[in-house]
Write a protein that holds these residues in place. Structure first.
Motif, PDB file in Angstrom:
ATOM      1  N   MET A 274      59.822  30.207  25.699  1.00 36.34           N
ATOM      2  CA  MET A 274      59.233  31.026  26.753  1.00 36.34           C
ATOM      3  C   MET A 274      60.204  32.031  27.376  1.00 36.34           C
ATOM      4  N   LEU A 275      61.428  31.614  27.631  1.00 39.35           N
ATOM      5  CA  LEU A 275      62.371  32.456  28.362  1.00 39.35           C
ATOM      6  C   LEU A 275      62.703  33.770  27.655  1.00 39.35           C
ATOM      7  N   PRO A 276      62.990  33.779  26.347  1.00 40.66           N
ATOM      8  CA  PRO A 276      63.331  35.050  25.688  1.00 40.66           C
ATOM      9  C   PRO A 276      62.200  36.076  25.726  1.00 40.66           C
ATOM     10  N   GLN A 277      60.955  35.605  25.865  1.00 46.74           N
ATOM     11  CA  GLN A 277      59.816  36.517  25.901  1.00 46.74           C
ATOM     12  C   GLN A 277      59.386  36.852  27.332  1.00 46.74           C
ATOM     13  N   GLU A 278      60.160  36.390  28.304  1.00 48.48           N
ATOM     14  CA  GLU A 278      59.827  36.604  29.725  1.00 48.48           C
ATOM     15  C   GLU A 278      58.389  36.170  30.013  1.00 48.48           C
ATOM     16  N   ASP A 279      58.061  34.988  29.522  1.00 47.54           N
ATOM     17  CA  ASP A 279      56.710  34.453  29.663  1.00 47.54           C
ATOM     18  C   ASP A 279      56.404  34.206  31.139  1.00 47.54           C
ATOM     19  N   PRO A 280      55.356  34.839  31.681  1.00 48.82           N
ATOM     20  CA  PRO A 280      55.065  34.684  33.115  1.00 48.82           C
ATOM     21  C   PRO A 280      54.636  33.274  33.497  1.00 48.82           C
ATOM     22  N   ARG A 281      54.239  32.471  32.524  1.00 51.91           N
ATOM     23  CA  ARG A 281      53.824  31.089  32.825  1.00 51.91           C
ATOM     24  C   ARG A 281      55.016  30.181  33.108  1.00 51.91           C
ATOM     25  N   LEU A 282      56.197  30.593  32.692  1.00 52.95           N
ATOM     26  CA  LEU A 282      57.380  29.766  32.880  1.00 52.95           C
ATOM     27  C   LEU A 282      57.646  29.494  34.356  1.00 52.95           C
ATOM     28  N   ALA A 283      57.374  30.475  35.208  1.00 51.58           N
ATOM     29  CA  ALA A 283      57.606  30.304  36.647  1.00 51.58           C
ATOM     30  C   ALA A 283      56.669  29.265  37.256  1.00 51.58           C
ATOM     31  N   VAL A 284      55.556  28.986  36.575  1.00 51.43           N
ATOM     32  CA  VAL A 284      54.631  27.949  37.041  1.00 51.43           C
ATOM     33  C   VAL A 284      55.009  26.606  36.440  1.00 51.43           C
ATOM     34  N   TYR A 285      55.372  26.605  35.189  1.00 51.19           N
ATOM     35  CA  TYR A 285      55.683  25.360  34.490  1.00 51.19           C
ATOM     36  C   TYR A 285      56.941  24.687  35.026  1.00 51.19           C
ATOM     37  N   GLY A 286      57.909  25.484  35.458  1.00 46.07           N
ATOM     38  CA  GLY A 286      59.162  24.899  35.924  1.00 46.07           C
ATOM     39  C   GLY A 286      59.694  25.595  37.151  1.00 46.07           C
ATOM     40  N   ASP A 287      60.509  24.886  37.914  1.00 54.15           N
ATOM     41  CA  ASP A 287      61.197  25.475  39.069  1.00 54.15           C
ATOM     42  C   ASP A 287      62.506  26.113  38.609  1.00 54.15           C
ATOM     43  N   LYS A 288      62.955  27.088  39.348  1.00 58.42           N
ATOM     44  CA  LYS A 288      64.266  27.657  39.064  1.00 58.42           C
ATOM     45  C   LYS A 288      65.345  26.622  39.371  1.00 58.42           C
ATOM     46  N   ASN A 289      66.435  26.719  38.622  1.00 61.65           N
ATOM     47  CA  ASN A 289      67.548  25.811  38.888  1.00 61.65           C
ATOM     48  C   ASN A 289      68.402  26.356  40.032  1.00 61.65           C
ATOM     49  N   ALA A 290      69.476  25.664  40.322  1.00 64.35           N
ATOM     50  CA  ALA A 290      70.326  26.053  41.460  1.00 64.35           C
ATOM     51  C   ALA A 290      70.938  27.426  41.280  1.00 64.35           C
ATOM     52  N   ALA A 291      71.065  27.887  40.036  1.00 67.51           N
ATOM     53  CA  ALA A 291      71.639  29.207  39.768  1.00 67.51           C
ATOM     54  C   ALA A 291      70.596  30.321  39.842  1.00 67.51           C
ATOM     55  N   GLY A 292      69.343  29.941  40.100  1.00 68.74           N
ATOM     56  CA  GLY A 292      68.299  30.955  40.245  1.00 68.74           C
ATOM     57  C   GLY A 292      67.646  31.370  38.940  1.00 68.74           C
ATOM     58  N   GLY A 293      67.851  30.601  37.876  1.00 63.62           N
ATOM     59  CA  GLY A 293      67.239  30.911  36.584  1.00 63.62           C
ATOM     60  C   GLY A 293      66.486  29.717  36.042  1.00 63.62           C
ATOM     61  N   TYR A 294      66.193  29.787  34.757  1.00 65.94           N
ATOM     62  CA  TYR A 294      65.471  28.696  34.107  1.00 65.94           C
ATOM     63  C   TYR A 294      66.322  28.139  32.971  1.00 65.94           C
ATOM     64  N   ALA A 295      66.411  26.822  32.942  1.00 67.91           N
ATOM     65  CA  ALA A 295      67.200  26.168  31.902  1.00 67.91           C
ATOM     66  C   ALA A 295      66.518  24.870  31.504  1.00 67.91           C
TER      67      ALA A 295
END
Length: 477
Positions: A274-295
């Motif tokens: 999801m992340l390489p394609q900037e999938d907009p659903r990723l922001a719903v599926y997971g919370d951002k980590n402490a660094a402000g991104g998704y891992a």
């Protein structure tokens, strides 16, 4: 009575009996504890309570590597091999069978009896489909005869599928749409037009499972159900509506908020899709980590230092684990992906042009379902890896379906087993590096239903032992 018999014995939620007394006219006196009519809709509602358990599970989310565990990683290392199916027999299937076996006693004041029976058949097919897709051959035709037949045989999965297709045909034909509302319906509030669409949609998804093992039957069943009318909008989705109260709250809310367990993180496999394609659903599926991104978190490996390492990964999204967060199970977008694949396979008309339309509609409706808007869909669809490609269409469709049905792990797992997409791997120390293909039978069956259990194991369609590595009928190598 032996304990194992209970899974095949039917108990009525409301006993069905006519009260009588020699001293009173029956029309005047009726024992309130023995009503003359059964509440079919209460039995149906009781079965519906089990729907979120199909998706919200401490096990199911791991089979397709949707979620990794930060601690206590046995479930992501597939330590357990055998799982009990008793819950489904003594729970929802028990209640639904009671509706179907006592049709003459159902109360028409709760809605047309034909509609109560039709809904019971649709739900029975849905629950039974999930059971057979997890274990393969399971008790069916002899499963509901109680003490008269305490050790039921295991039916072939192929025969169960055919029986469920018939059950769904019967439901579709029987539904009364005019003045047909039924009471006590948690899912659609009695709207039979939505139940009709749901039954046909389930029928289509089941038919697609046969794409490798019996495409001729699959095509015929898919076309028939599609012509009968499937979902037409997200408003038709089968989605269990949790409530903001402890008795009916979301499973993930209980885990994260009540028990305060930050155990479930998005897996690397999912985030890397999801992340390489900037999938907009990723922001719903997971919370951002402490660094402000998704891992994502490596699958099957606990974090070494929870206090330090858990903040580095993306936990399951807060919006999915609110107390009243709904649980989607069968959705309009999912049907669009099914139609896209059917068009690509030549099961329905239109070829690649129609497949592309269904594929793009599926993505738009998926994004709308999860984010509340399809405004970001155009940009996502323009990504080179997402643009429909005839040469890679089946992989693209399967991958989008895999992303969309998150976190319904058993469904994502079934479609991964059927299509092989997306490519998922395991470390060699986890189940010998093999992704699971089915659930092993309950250990109690080997002891208490020995002859039928052994016959089922010996009849595994592609050989093997009673473990996670054998295959169900439609999972053709």
């Amino acid at each position: 009575m032996k304990k194992h018999l209970l899974k095949y014995i039917l108990f009525a939620l409301t006993p069905i009996a006519v009260a009588s007394c020699t001293n009173f006219d029956d029309s005047y006196y009726e024992n309130p504890n023995k009503p003359s009519k059964a509440s079919g809709t209460q039995l149906i509602a009781n079965a519906q309570f089990f729907l979120p358990n199909l998706s919200s599970s401490a096990y199911g989310v791991h089979y397709p590597q949707y979620l990794s565990l930060t601690t206590y990683t046995d479930n992501t290392r597939f330590i357990a091999q055998n799982f009990d199916f008793e819950t489904w027999y003594v729970g929802p299937l028990m209640n639904l069978e009671d509706v179907l076996s006592k049709q003459d006693a159902l109360d028409a004041n709760e809605g047309p009896v034909a509609n109560q029976v039709a809904v019971a058949k649709i739900l029975k097919a849905f629950f039974m489909w999930n059971v057979t897709d997890r274990w393969g051959d399971v008790p069916y035709t002899e499963a509901f005869q109680g003490t008269a037949l305490p050790n039921p045989k295991y039916d072939k999965q192929e025969d169960i599928y055919k029986a469920l297709f018939t059950l769904l045909d019967e439901a579709n034909a029987a539904i009364v749409l005019t003045n047909g509302t039924i009471k006590n319906d948690i899912i659609y509030k009695g709207d039979m037009s939505k139940w009709k669409k749901l039954g046909n949609s389930i029928h289509m998804l089941m038919a697609l499972r046969l794409s490798k093992v019996n495409p001729t039957l699959g095509k015929a069943e898919f076309e028939k159900a599609m012509q009968a009318g499937d979902m037409t909008a997200n408003a038709d989705n089968l989605s269990y509506p949790h409530l903001a109260q402890a008795a009916h709250q979301n499973f993930w809310y209980n885990s994260f908020t009540v028990l305060k367990r930050n155990w479930y993180a998005l897996s690397e496999a999912l985030v890397n899709l999801m992340l390489p394609q900037e999938d907009p659903r990723l922001a719903v599926y997971g919370d951002k980590n402490a660094a402000g991104g998704y891992a994502g978190l490596a699958f099957g490996k606990a974090v070494p230092n929870p206090d330090v390492d858990i903040p580095k990964v993306s936990l399951l999204g807060a919006g999915i684990r609110n107390q009243d967060s709904p649980v989607p199970l069968v959705t309009y977008a999912q049907l669009q992906f099914a139609k896209a694949e059917a068009a690509k396979l030549g099961w329905i008309a239109g070829g690649d042009a129609q497949a592309k339309t269904y594929y793009e509609t599926g993505i738009k409706e998926s994004i709308k379902q999860w984010t509340g808007s399809d405004a970001s869909a155009a940009g996502y669809l323009a990504k080179p890896a997402i643009v429909y490609s005839p040469a890679k269409a089946l992989e693209q469709i399967a991958t989008q379906r895999y992303i969309h049905v998150f976190p319904y792990g058993y469904e994502g797992w079934a479609e991964w087993r059927r299509t092989g997409y997306p490519v998922l791997t395991l470390a060699s120390e986890i189940n010998g590096g093999k992704m699971p293909r089915r659930d092993g039978y309950p250990l109690s069956e080997a002891a208490n239903n020995k002859a039928n259990y052994e016959a089922a194991v010996s009849a595994l369609p592609y050989g093997g032992e009673d473990n996670l590595n054998s295959r169900v009928w439609w999972d053709k190598p």
